[in-house]
Design a protein around this motif. Structure first.
Motif, short mmCIF file in Angstrom:
data_model
loop_
_atom_site.label_atom_id
_atom_site.label_comp_id
_atom_site.label_asym_id
_atom_site.label_seq_id
_atom_site.Cartn_x
_atom_site.Cartn_y
_atom_site.Cartn_z
N LEU A 17 10.41 -1.56 62.61
CA LEU A 17 8.77 -2.00 61.97
C LEU A 17 8.78 -3.56 61.60
O LEU A 17 9.71 -3.94 61.93
N ASP A 18 7.99 -3.82 60.70
CA ASP A 18 7.52 -5.23 61.20
C ASP A 18 8.13 -5.95 59.63
O ASP A 18 8.31 -6.74 59.88
N LEU A 19 8.20 -5.33 58.32
CA LEU A 19 8.44 -6.05 57.42
C LEU A 19 9.57 -5.52 56.35
O LEU A 19 8.65 -4.02 56.17
N ILE A 20 10.56 -5.10 55.99
CA ILE A 20 11.07 -4.47 54.65
C ILE A 20 11.28 -5.62 53.78
O ILE A 20 11.99 -6.55 54.12
N LEU A 21 11.13 -5.07 52.91
CA LEU A 21 11.29 -5.50 51.78
C LEU A 21 11.88 -4.15 50.54
O LEU A 21 11.70 -3.66 50.80
N SER A 22 13.48 -4.81 50.46
CA SER A 22 14.16 -3.40 49.32
C SER A 22 15.22 -4.71 48.45
O SER A 22 15.21 -5.30 48.69
N SER A 23 15.57 -3.30 47.67
CA SER A 23 16.19 -4.38 46.23
C SER A 23 17.14 -3.45 46.19
O SER A 23 17.38 -2.01 45.38
N PRO A 24 18.64 -2.49 46.94
CA PRO A 24 19.39 -1.87 46.84
C PRO A 24 20.08 -1.62 46.03
O PRO A 24 20.18 -2.88 45.36
N MET A 25 20.89 -0.19 45.59
CA MET A 25 21.02 -0.50 44.35
C MET A 25 22.65 -0.76 44.58
O MET A 25 22.81 -0.47 46.45
N PHE A 26 22.90 -1.68 43.32
CA PHE A 26 24.50 -1.98 43.93
C PHE A 26 25.81 -2.14 43.77
O PHE A 26 25.27 -1.64 42.04
N GLY A 27 27.21 -2.12 43.96
CA GLY A 27 28.03 -1.77 43.24
C GLY A 27 28.99 -0.53 43.56
O GLY A 27 29.79 -0.07 42.78
N LEU A 28 27.84 0.61 44.54
CA LEU A 28 28.24 1.61 44.84
C LEU A 28 29.46 1.68 46.01
O LEU A 28 28.47 0.69 46.93
N LYS A 29 30.45 2.97 46.01
CA LYS A 29 30.51 2.97 47.18
C LYS A 29 30.18 4.31 47.90
O LYS A 29 30.25 5.22 47.34
N ILE A 30 30.12 4.81 48.95
CA ILE A 30 29.98 5.73 49.81
C ILE A 30 31.49 6.13 50.05
O ILE A 30 31.81 5.93 50.76
N ARG A 31 31.45 7.77 49.43
CA ARG A 31 32.14 8.78 50.00
C ARG A 31 32.05 9.78 51.11
O ARG A 31 32.94 10.07 51.94
N ASP A 32 30.56 9.89 51.70
CA ASP A 32 30.49 10.71 52.45
C ASP A 32 30.92 10.02 54.17
O ASP A 32 30.87 9.60 54.79
N LYS A 33 32.05 10.86 54.93
CA LYS A 33 32.77 10.35 55.53
C LYS A 33 32.06 10.76 56.87
O LYS A 33 31.62 9.21 57.90
N ASP A 34 31.32 11.73 56.78
CA ASP A 34 30.33 12.39 57.82
C ASP A 34 28.83 11.15 58.01
O ASP A 34 28.57 10.64 59.18
N LEU A 35 28.73 10.46 56.78
CA LEU A 35 27.77 9.43 56.87
C LEU A 35 27.84 8.70 57.57
O LEU A 35 27.34 7.62 57.81
N LEU A 36 29.45 8.00 56.30
CA LEU A 36 30.01 6.54 57.19
C LEU A 36 29.79 6.58 58.75
O LEU A 36 29.96 5.33 58.92
N SER A 37 30.88 7.38 59.13
CA SER A 37 30.52 7.72 60.53
C SER A 37 29.24 7.39 61.47
O SER A 37 29.79 6.67 62.75
N GLU A 38 28.29 7.36 60.77
CA GLU A 38 26.90 7.08 61.52
C GLU A 38 26.78 5.30 61.62
O GLU A 38 26.10 4.87 62.09
N TYR A 39 27.42 4.91 61.25
CA TYR A 39 27.16 3.60 60.91
C TYR A 39 28.35 2.54 61.57
O TYR A 39 29.40 2.76 61.13
N GLU A 40 28.03 1.35 61.53
CA GLU A 40 29.77 -0.02 62.54
C GLU A 40 29.98 -0.06 61.39
O GLU A 40 31.10 -0.42 61.10
N LEU A 41 29.10 -0.40 59.68
CA LEU A 41 29.86 -1.13 58.99
C LEU A 41 30.61 0.03 58.33
O LEU A 41 31.18 -0.45 57.36
N GLY A 42 30.29 0.86 58.64
CA GLY A 42 30.78 1.74 57.97
C GLY A 42 32.37 2.83 58.35
O GLY A 42 33.56 3.61 57.42
N GLN A 43 32.82 1.75 59.69
CA GLN A 43 34.30 1.85 60.79
C GLN A 43 35.18 1.40 59.77
O GLN A 43 36.60 1.54 59.48
N GLY A 44 34.68 0.37 59.05
CA GLY A 44 36.03 -0.77 58.89
C GLY A 44 36.35 -0.57 57.00
O GLY A 44 36.48 0.45 56.70
#
Length: 464
Positions: free
Chosen positions: A323-350
């Motif tokens: 992609l050339d450009l991404i503009l976004s405002s994700p929801m914040f303050g939420l924590k992900i509990r899905d271990k399978d989803l977290l395992s796909e992310y480098e930042l989800g490992q720590g």
């Protein structure tokens, strides 16, 4: 004259006639020679000594207090002339003041009409505000396409009997797969059908119409979207910062698209941009699709969990180079509990299970080398010691371009979390060096506007 007639036929002239003459200052200005959709809308400009100046389109712009305003676009010279007709006498007029007056009058007329329609529907239906606006957008879209000849109905009017069929025909033609029905009750439709037939959307400026709808939607934002609604001030700021860059890119994405405003604003500036938006709220995606159609845009909005694109990017077809450009405002303050989803992310490992951290990593993986990201993040990401792994990821994967602290309380009353707009460039090569960063802390919205002007004058964001 033959060349002129050929040009008229080329732009859709159905019938050649020479019967209407309009005088400007005692001189013939237009010899109307063609009809499109039954109206005399094309002509030959012969206002200088009877010599033909060129073929063009004569369009009635508006009528205010018995004054008719006309615009004539000369196809030969590609320029406009402007006229007003009062009591049978026509004269040239100064373009800007009178057109602004007509525009403001038209905006007031449509605004009052939309307010009346909303009040009538809301008094009958038990819809949420969001559902109410989805139904309003559907009706506006039908009326817009009907008045501009893109739908056909008896006497060019819609009725309780044909309105649902018109909508189904419209979405069938456009190939959209979102909700294909009008949800309003017969009682509500009876209340608003006459109102719709009393307004004329022919030749209406679609962007201005969308601004009016936006103004009504934003007035009801607390009921419609709750805590995570993107304030207009932020949306406008992101658009203003990137407006010149929109002209240089071929695609744009938002993984928390909501009503799609950030994306459709970009396409208003550059209609060739491929727009991709995603959100897990199907009603918001429905609204984004309708918004696109009202604006006459062909965009792709998807319902789904954006974070799952980390392992499957097939839904973003045709974007193998990123992609050339991404503009976004994700929801914040939420924590992900899905271990399978977290395992796909480098930042989800720590230690980082914050949703905004995963969006950062996802967006980095979707951007092409040298692509840009504008993202709203909570200030804690930038300052808290426990989030240093997220800051490390940003500095490792991106070139930091700008950090603008957004005015305190800009999300209130929905949340008091302080936020910043962060602009980064995806590294083009591993050893690319960090350069100067633009930083600012405006205290209010007016100062934010000044900061954006200063940022654009600085000119360092899109360099390097």
């Amino acid at each position: 004259m033959k060349i002129g007639i050929d040009k008229l036929k080329a732009i859709g002239c159905e019938e050649i006639k020479k019967e209407v003459f309009i005088e400007v200052d005692d001189k013939i200005a237009f010899d109307l020679v063609g009809y499109i959709k039954g109206e005399a809308t094309v002509g030959v400009d012969i206002s200088e000594g009877g010599s033909e100046k060129g073929v063009g389109i004569l369009a009635k712009l508006s009528q205010v207090d018995q004054i008719n305003y006309y615009g004539f676009f000369n196809l030969e010279r590609e320029e406009w002339n402007w006229y007003q007709l009062i009591g049978g006498n026509i004269s040239t007029l100064n373009k800007m003041p009178i057109l602004q007056e007509v525009k403001e009058s038209r905006i007031d007329e449509i605004t009052k009409w939309i307010e009346e329609v909303l009040d009538r529907i809301y008094s009958i239906e038990s819809f949420s505000i969001l559902e109410l606006f989805i139904e309003l957008y559907k009706l506006v879209l039908i009326k817009l396409e009907l008045d501009n000849g893109n739908l056909e109905a008896v006497d060019n009017r819609f009725t309780i009997d044909n309105i649902k069929d018109l909508y189904c025909e419209l979405i069938r033609k456009d190939g959209n797969k979102f909700e294909g029905d009008i949800k309003l009750s017969s009682k509500a439709l009876k209340e608003v059908v006459d109102e719709f037939n009393n307004i004329d959307f022919k030749n209406v400026d679609r962007v201005e119409l969308m601004k009016i709808l936006d103004s009504q939607l934003f007035e009801n934002k607390s009921k419609a979207f709750g805590e995570y609604f993107l304030p207009q001030e932020i949306s406008n700021s992101m658009r203003d910062i990137f407006e010149d860059y929109f002209e240089k890119i071929s695609n744009i994405f938002d993984g928390v698209a909501r009503s799609g405003r950030l994306l459709t604003d970009a396409k208003v500036i550059n209609n060739d941009i491929k727009v991709f938006g995603m959100d897990n709220n199907h009603r918001l995606i429905n609204l984004a699709e309708l918004r696109s159609l009202i604006l006459g845009q062909d965009n792709k909005f998807l319902v789904g969990d954006t974070l799952k694109l980390r392992s499957d990017k097939s839904q973003l077809e045709g974007l193998t180079d990123g992609l050339d450009l991404i503009l976004s405002s994700p929801m914040f303050g939420l924590k992900i509990r899905d271990k399978d989803l977290l395992s796909e992310y480098e930042l989800g490992q720590g230690r980082s299970t914050k949703i905004e951290a995963l969006y950062l990593e996802l967006y980095q993986s979707l951007l092409k080398e040298g692509g840009y990201l504008g993202i709203v993040l909570p200030d804690g990401i930038l300052t808290n010691s426990r989030d240093k792994d997220i800051r490390g990821f940003i500095l490792d994967k991106f070139i930091l371009k700008a950090v603008i602290s957004l005015p305190e309380g800009i999300y209130r009353p929905y949340t008091a979390i302080n936020t910043s707009l962060v602009i980064v460039k995806n590294k083009g090569f591993e050893d690319e060096k960090q350069d100067e960063v633009f930083m600012a802390t405006p205290e209010n919205v007016e100062e934010l506007k000044d900061v954006i002007l200063e940022l654009k004058r600085w000119g360092g964001i899109f360099g390097g």
